[in-house]
Design a protein around this motif. Structure first.
Motif, PDB file in Angstrom:
ATOM      1  N   TYR A 765       0.813  -1.217   0.000  1.00 34.16           N
ATOM      2  CA  TYR A 765       0.000   0.000   0.000  1.00 34.16           C
ATOM      3  C   TYR A 765       0.850   1.272   0.000  1.00 34.16           C
ATOM      4  CZ  TYR A 765       0.938  -0.013   5.053  1.00 34.16           C
ATOM      5  OH  TYR A 765       1.553  -0.017   6.286  1.00 34.16           O
ATOM      6  N   ILE A 766       2.110   1.176   0.449  1.00 32.31           N
ATOM      7  CA  ILE A 766       2.998   2.343   0.423  1.00 32.31           C
ATOM      8  C   ILE A 766       3.233   2.790  -1.019  1.00 32.31           C
ATOM      9  CG2 ILE A 766       5.379   3.099   0.875  1.00 32.31           C
ATOM     10  CD1 ILE A 766       5.333   1.462   3.411  1.00 32.31           C
ATOM     11  N   PHE A 767       3.195   1.844  -1.939  1.00 34.97           N
ATOM     12  CA  PHE A 767       3.390   2.160  -3.354  1.00 34.97           C
ATOM     13  C   PHE A 767       2.058   2.355  -4.081  1.00 34.97           C
ATOM     14  CE2 PHE A 767       6.799  -0.557  -1.803  1.00 34.97           C
ATOM     15  CZ  PHE A 767       7.895   0.248  -2.052  1.00 34.97           C
ATOM     16  N   ALA A 768       1.053   1.594  -3.656  1.00 32.04           N
ATOM     17  CA  ALA A 768      -0.229   1.654  -4.354  1.00 32.04           C
ATOM     18  C   ALA A 768      -0.942   2.985  -4.123  1.00 32.04           C
ATOM     19  CB  ALA A 768      -1.120   0.493  -3.918  1.00 32.04           C
ATOM     20  N   LEU A 769      -0.974   3.452  -2.875  1.00 34.23           N
ATOM     21  CA  LEU A 769      -1.716   4.675  -2.570  1.00 34.23           C
ATOM     22  C   LEU A 769      -1.164   5.900  -3.303  1.00 34.23           C
ATOM     23  CD1 LEU A 769      -2.498   4.222   1.250  1.00 34.23           C
ATOM     24  CD2 LEU A 769      -4.029   3.920  -0.703  1.00 34.23           C
ATOM     25  N   PRO A 770       0.170   6.123  -3.313  1.00 33.79           N
ATOM     26  CA  PRO A 770       0.677   7.264  -4.090  1.00 33.79           C
ATOM     27  C   PRO A 770       0.360   7.150  -5.575  1.00 33.79           C
ATOM     28  CG  PRO A 770       2.328   6.541  -2.523  1.00 33.79           C
ATOM     29  CD  PRO A 770       1.242   5.512  -2.504  1.00 33.79           C
ATOM     30  N   ALA A 771       0.452   5.932  -6.119  1.00 29.46           N
ATOM     31  CA  ALA A 771       0.160   5.754  -7.545  1.00 29.46           C
ATOM     32  C   ALA A 771      -1.295   6.089  -7.835  1.00 29.46           C
ATOM     33  CB  ALA A 771       0.476   4.318  -7.971  1.00 29.46           C
ATOM     34  N   VAL A 772      -2.203   5.609  -6.964  1.00 27.86           N
ATOM     35  CA  VAL A 772      -3.628   5.900  -7.139  1.00 27.86           C
ATOM     36  C   VAL A 772      -3.901   7.394  -6.977  1.00 27.86           C
ATOM     37  CG1 VAL A 772      -5.922   5.544  -6.142  1.00 27.86           C
ATOM     38  CG2 VAL A 772      -4.378   3.597  -6.457  1.00 27.86           C
ATOM     39  N   LEU A 773      -3.240   8.005  -5.979  1.00 27.36           N
ATOM     40  CA  LEU A 773      -3.447   9.430  -5.723  1.00 27.36           C
ATOM     41  C   LEU A 773      -3.031  10.276  -6.919  1.00 27.36           C
ATOM     42  CD1 LEU A 773      -4.166  11.721  -3.755  1.00 27.36           C
ATOM     43  CD2 LEU A 773      -1.798  11.637  -2.929  1.00 27.36           C
ATOM     44  N   VAL A 774      -1.854  10.006  -7.474  1.00 32.03           N
ATOM     45  CA  VAL A 774      -1.377  10.769  -8.635  1.00 32.03           C
ATOM     46  C   VAL A 774      -2.299  10.539  -9.827  1.00 32.03           C
ATOM     47  CG1 VAL A 774       0.473  10.919 -10.347  1.00 32.03           C
ATOM     48  CG2 VAL A 774       1.029  10.887  -7.914  1.00 32.03           C
ATOM     49  N   THR A 775      -2.762   9.306 -10.001  1.00 35.02           N
ATOM     50  CA  THR A 775      -3.671   9.017 -11.108  1.00 35.02           C
ATOM     51  C   THR A 775      -4.968   9.809 -10.974  1.00 35.02           C
ATOM     52  OG1 THR A 775      -2.758   6.777 -11.286  1.00 35.02           O
ATOM     53  CG2 THR A 775      -4.896   7.183 -12.327  1.00 35.02           C
ATOM     54  N   ILE A 776      -5.519   9.839  -9.765  1.00 34.24           N
ATOM     55  CA  ILE A 776      -6.770  10.574  -9.543  1.00 34.24           C
ATOM     56  C   ILE A 776      -6.583  12.065  -9.799  1.00 34.24           C
ATOM     57  CG2 ILE A 776      -8.408  11.290  -7.755  1.00 34.24           C
ATOM     58  CD1 ILE A 776      -8.084   8.495  -6.517  1.00 34.24           C
ATOM     59  N   VAL A 777      -5.483  12.627  -9.260  1.00 36.32           N
ATOM     60  CA  VAL A 777      -5.225  14.057  -9.457  1.00 36.32           C
ATOM     61  C   VAL A 777      -5.070  14.371 -10.940  1.00 36.32           C
ATOM     62  CG1 VAL A 777      -3.543  15.911  -9.064  1.00 36.32           C
ATOM     63  CG2 VAL A 777      -4.205  14.416  -7.182  1.00 36.32           C
ATOM     64  N   ALA A 778      -4.335  13.523 -11.647  1.00 36.17           N
ATOM     65  CA  ALA A 778      -4.114  13.751 -13.078  1.00 36.17           C
ATOM     66  C   ALA A 778      -5.428  13.668 -13.856  1.00 36.17           C
ATOM     67  CB  ALA A 778      -3.120  12.732 -13.620  1.00 36.17           C
ATOM     68  N   LEU A 779      -6.232  12.653 -13.566  1.00 34.72           N
ATOM     69  CA  LEU A 779      -7.492  12.494 -14.295  1.00 34.72           C
ATOM     70  C   LEU A 779      -8.467  13.611 -13.971  1.00 34.72           C
ATOM     71  CD1 LEU A 779      -8.041   8.626 -14.098  1.00 34.72           C
ATOM     72  CD2 LEU A 779      -7.173   9.988 -16.015  1.00 34.72           C
ATOM     73  N   LEU A 780      -8.469  14.073 -12.722  1.00 36.44           N
ATOM     74  CA  LEU A 780      -9.319  15.206 -12.377  1.00 36.44           C
ATOM     75  C   LEU A 780      -8.903  16.454 -13.145  1.00 36.44           C
ATOM     76  CD1 LEU A 780      -9.806  14.844  -8.505  1.00 36.44           C
ATOM     77  CD2 LEU A 780     -11.552  14.633 -10.287  1.00 36.44           C
ATOM     78  N   THR A 781      -7.580  16.660 -13.239  1.00 38.28           N
ATOM     79  CA  THR A 781      -7.079  17.821 -13.974  1.00 38.28           C
ATOM     80  C   THR A 781      -7.506  17.758 -15.437  1.00 38.28           C
ATOM     81  OG1 THR A 781      -5.158  17.888 -12.518  1.00 38.28           O
ATOM     82  CG2 THR A 781      -5.004  19.141 -14.550  1.00 38.28           C
ATOM     83  N   VAL A 782      -7.348  16.590 -16.045  1.00 39.75           N
ATOM     84  CA  VAL A 782      -7.732  16.408 -17.441  1.00 39.75           C
ATOM     85  C   VAL A 782      -9.245  16.552 -17.594  1.00 39.75           C
ATOM     86  CG1 VAL A 782      -7.792  14.779 -19.365  1.00 39.75           C
ATOM     87  CG2 VAL A 782      -5.769  14.950 -17.927  1.00 39.75           C
ATOM     88  N   SER A 783      -9.975  15.982 -16.651  1.00 39.93           N
ATOM     89  CA  SER A 783     -11.430  16.013 -16.745  1.00 39.93           C
ATOM     90  C   SER A 783     -11.974  17.428 -16.691  1.00 39.93           C
ATOM     91  CB  SER A 783     -12.046  15.173 -15.616  1.00 39.93           C
ATOM     92  OG  SER A 783     -11.650  13.833 -15.724  1.00 39.93           O
TER      93      SER A 783
END
Length: 801
Positions: A765-783
């Motif tokens: 989860y130390i690796f999964a949570l940051p990856a998910v967080l960056v993905t969400i932020v990026a997709l929100l920005t694009v959206s």
């Protein structure tokens, strides 16, 4: 032409205010963060810079081995090695040795407990480059009962600096004469002291013995080499000399010893051994922050490139018109470079203002003196100018060449299409931003988890609701009676549960180190190194230590001072894996014999950065180092007031000094917490600046696909359909970045965690949570960007056709 370039550049910046603000703010934040980190790093690397002899001065670190295995590494080692090397090896032109001491210094009714006080040989003046303000320091350190004091110490006792010839009293009964006053040591030195006591005062007529005895430890030894001497080769020569002179003796005892030369300027960042004079810094933390500063500034430059190219479609017709009207490619490049110069110039000015504004708060956070010394150095300004020029070129050249290469016919027809090479570069830059963001979040999360783990882990010892008093230095023959009376009157109070004495307390290194301890029946060659803690009755019970075999010390048994307790790890070193097997065994300790009556469960005497140590406990019922007052917490201030009142009654002439043990224990994590806070702040800045870059990419992508969006809407596509299509394309660089960032972050953080004896596991989860967080932020920005374009009237998107 220059005036025209500037005028057009300013108009362009003002016309595109939002993009200009994002560019300038992003660059300013990046530069400001980098400058603050450079200030921090510059200070950490500046230790001993004030010392003109620093390049030739080395500390002798002592390594001891038991049967070929390294057992202890000492910052303060053998008492005699300094003078022995000075006498026998001509490369050593001067030496200094120091030994810590403490006690009450007083003058009339002025008295202070002095902790930064050392017995010292005269060589310290030259080796530490002390600036003598008054008196003869070398002569003073060669005279009996003479001291050398700092200007702060002089003012503390006399209110002035010119105090040569004045007298202070050590522990009330020993007059010492002030022979010299030295200028206060700067903060950036690894060895800080206020009072130096002459070496003959320490030796008390045993100078010859202290110059030859081989196994007395706990003394700092420094040497200064002749100019041009290779320290690596000389270190080898030192150990060859030691082996020739004492090799037979060491081989016989199977207890080998060698020495390492530590460069004076390396000690602060690269030394963390037993009996360090000060808590040193951490080179890993320093260079990790330096690495972050690199990330921040590069991300800021990448943002400029992305944002500039994102606006390229809007400026394509401008370029086409300029070329039709006769502008040459070189003129266009200069025009766009002028814009880059202005953006970077505004960013540098804003960054410098931000640094001046937040530097005091940052210095407090980093626990460094607030200093603008960095800004007075020529190297800083050269670096800042280089940063400005490099930033202008790196961030400005590519957009300038891209914009200036547009073909007028295509741009004026509206057929502008960016090259595949340009798109590949932009995707590469964005992937870099994602890699940096994911890696920094993983790093921040790991640091937070490790610090939380250390602070919340069960210690195996109860440090709560414990008031610790620094024991009295001024004592007389009635000390035992006074101690008993003080203990009884404190325990009679309803708020106090117990009072116990000891030579050390949890949270502080066990200062008593003893070698040669073995089973009585074993040969001397089996002697091992242990840490010895002297404790009074009830210490084990008061601190909640777990007895896994046998019993603790008790007044119900006679001759308890001939008994001893071991921790589990200490007993294993003695040769017993089962605690029960060690009970009743007789142990030889410096010529005396003790019986093992109990085994304690291993506990964290120090921070979780340190492994369990080999600790043994001797009963010393009149120990005077620390008094631990266990209270019930109902009225903390009442306990402190009571302790102070009774202290002054029973131990007059001793300053009342105390601390709460849980606070003092957590002080061990202060450096890690400080690193975690600074790391988090600057990682957050880097991620914030990277998010600005994502905004630029999203803007570019939406602008590039405006016609496509319009056509899709005309053909019946809904807003969610369009969002899904564009977001799917955007996921590719994110996935690439995650694949690259995770192993890089794992490697870096695993190396950092290797410095902790007790550490967290690098869970998924130390690796999964940051990856998910960056993905969400990026997709929100694009959206956000795509949604705005998708909801627009398609007629507007297609009107220019």
């Amino acid at each position: 032409m220059v005036k025209n370039y500037l005028k057009v550049a300013l108009r362009s910046l003002l016309k595109n205010r939002v993009f200009s603000f994002i560019n300038i703010a992003g660059l300013a934040l990046g530069i400001a963060a980098s400058l603050l980190i450079l200030q921090y790093v510059n200070y950490e690397l500046s230790y001993e810079d004030f010392n003109k002899n620093a390049e030739r001065v080395y500390r002798l670190k002592t390594n001891r081995y038991d049967k070929g295995e390294l057992s202890t590494e000492w910052a303060a080692g053998v008492v005699s090695i300094g003078p022995i090397l000075h006498e026998n090896l001509p490369q050593v032109v001067e030496y200094a040795r120091l030994s810590g001491t403490s006690g009450v210094m007083s003058r009339e009714d002025i008295e202070f407990k002095e902790e930064k006080m050392y017995f010292s040989s005269p060589g310290v003046i030259e080796l530490m480059d002390l600036k003598i303000l008054h008196g003869e320091a070398k002569e003073s350190l060669n005279s009996l009962y003479t001291i050398v004091v700092s200007e702060t110490a002089a003012k503390k006792y006399f209110g002035k600096v010119e105090v040569v010839g004045e007298t202070l009293y050590f522990n009330k009964n020993r007059p010492v004469k002030i022979g010299a006053v030295f200028q206060d040591l700067p903060a950036n030195t690894h060895f800080k002291f206020d009072i130096l006591v002459s070496w003959p005062t320490a030796a008390q007529g045993r100078e010859e013995e202290m110059n030859t005895v081989w196994y007395w430890d706990g003394y700092f030894n420094y040497i200064m080499l002749e100019e041009g001497v290779d320290p690596v080769a000389f270190e080898k020569q030192v150990n060859e000399f030691v082996a020739d002179r004492w090799g037979d003796e060491m081989r016989e005892g199977e207890s080998w010893m060698d020495f390492e030369l530590q460069a004076l300027s390396d000690i602060h960042l690269y030394s963390n051994y037993m009996l360090e004079a000060e808590v040193n810094g951490d080179s890993d933390a320093v260079f990790a922050l330096l690495f972050i500063s690199f990330f921040i500034i590069v991300i800021a430059w990448v943002n400029y490139i992305n944002l500039a190219t994102a606006k390229s479609m809007e400026r394509a017709k401008e370029v086409g018109l300029r070329k039709v009207l006769g502008s040459q490619k070189g003129q266009l490049i200069r025009q766009f470079l002028t814009e880059s110069i202005l953006v970077n110039l505004f960013a540098v000015v804003l960054a410098f203002a931000l640094v001046l504004l937040v530097l005091p708060a940052f210095a407090k956070l980093a626990e460094q003196p607030t200093s603008f010394e960095l800004f007075t150095q020529q190297g800083f300004w050269l670096g800042l100018i280089s940063l400005f020029v490099l930033g202008t070129l790196l961030s400005g050249l590519y957009p300038a060449f891209v914009l200036s290469s547009f073909k007028p016919v295509q741009t004026l027809k509206g057929n502008f299409v960016t090259s595949s090479k340009g798109g590949l570069l932009r995707r590469g830059l964005v992937i870099f931003q994602f890699i940096a963001s994911i890696a920094l979040i993983i790093g921040t999360y790991t640091v937070y988890e490790q610090i939380s783990f250390m602070r919340n882990q069960q210690l195996g010892v109860n440090i709560d609701q414990t008031l610790v008093l620094n024991g009295p230095s001024v004592r007389d023959s009635t000390y035992q009676e006074k101690l008993s009376a003080f203990t009884d009157v404190m325990k009679a109070d309803a708020n106090v549960e117990n009072v116990v004495v000891s030579t050390g307390v949890p949270g502080r290194a066990v200062g008593w180190n003893a070698g040669g301890i073995r089973l009585e029946s074993a040969p001397e060659t089996d002697g091992k190194q242990y840490r010895v803690l002297g404790v009074g009755y009830d210490f084990v019970e008061a601190y909640g230590l777990e007895v896994v075999a046998g019993r603790s010390f008790s007044k119900n048994f006679g001759n308890e001072e001939a008994n001893i307790l071991f921790t589990e790890k200490a007993l294993k070193q003695l040769g017993f894996d089962n605690p029960e097997d060690g009970l009743g065994k007789r142990v030889s300790f410096w010529g005396d014999v003790y019986t093992v009556i109990g085994v304690l469960e291993d506990y964290h005497h120090e921070s979780l950065k340190e492994d369990y140590d080999h600790v043994i406990y001797r009963l010393i019922p009149n120990a005077s180092n620390f008094y631990s007052v266990k209270f019930n917490g109902a009225n903390t201030q009442a306990v402190v007031n009571l302790a102070q009142e009774k202290w002054m009654q029973f131990f007059p002439g001793n300053p009342f000094e105390y601390f709460f043990l849980d606070d003092a224990f957590n002080e061990q994590y202060k450096a890690d917490q400080r690193f975690g806070t600074v790391f988090t702040i600057f990682s957050g800045l880097a991620i914030f600046v990277a998010c600005m870059g994502l905004f630029g990419l999203a803007s570019f992508m939406v602008a590039k696909r405006t016609k496509e969006i319009g056509i899709r809407k005309v053909l019946g596509a809904t807003v969610p359909n369009i969002l899904r299509i564009l977001s799917t394309d955007f996921m590719k660089p994110i996935l690439v970045a995650i694949i690259i960032a995770i192993p890089l972050a794992y490697y870096a953080m695993d190396m950092w965690l290797a410095g902790f004896a007790f550490r967290i596991a690098m869970s998924w989860y130390i690796f999964a949570l940051p990856a998910v967080l960056v993905t969400i932020v990026a997709l929100l920005t694009v959206s956000v960007q795509t949604s705005s374009a998708a909801r627009a009237n398609p007629v507007k998107s297609l009107r220019y056709e």
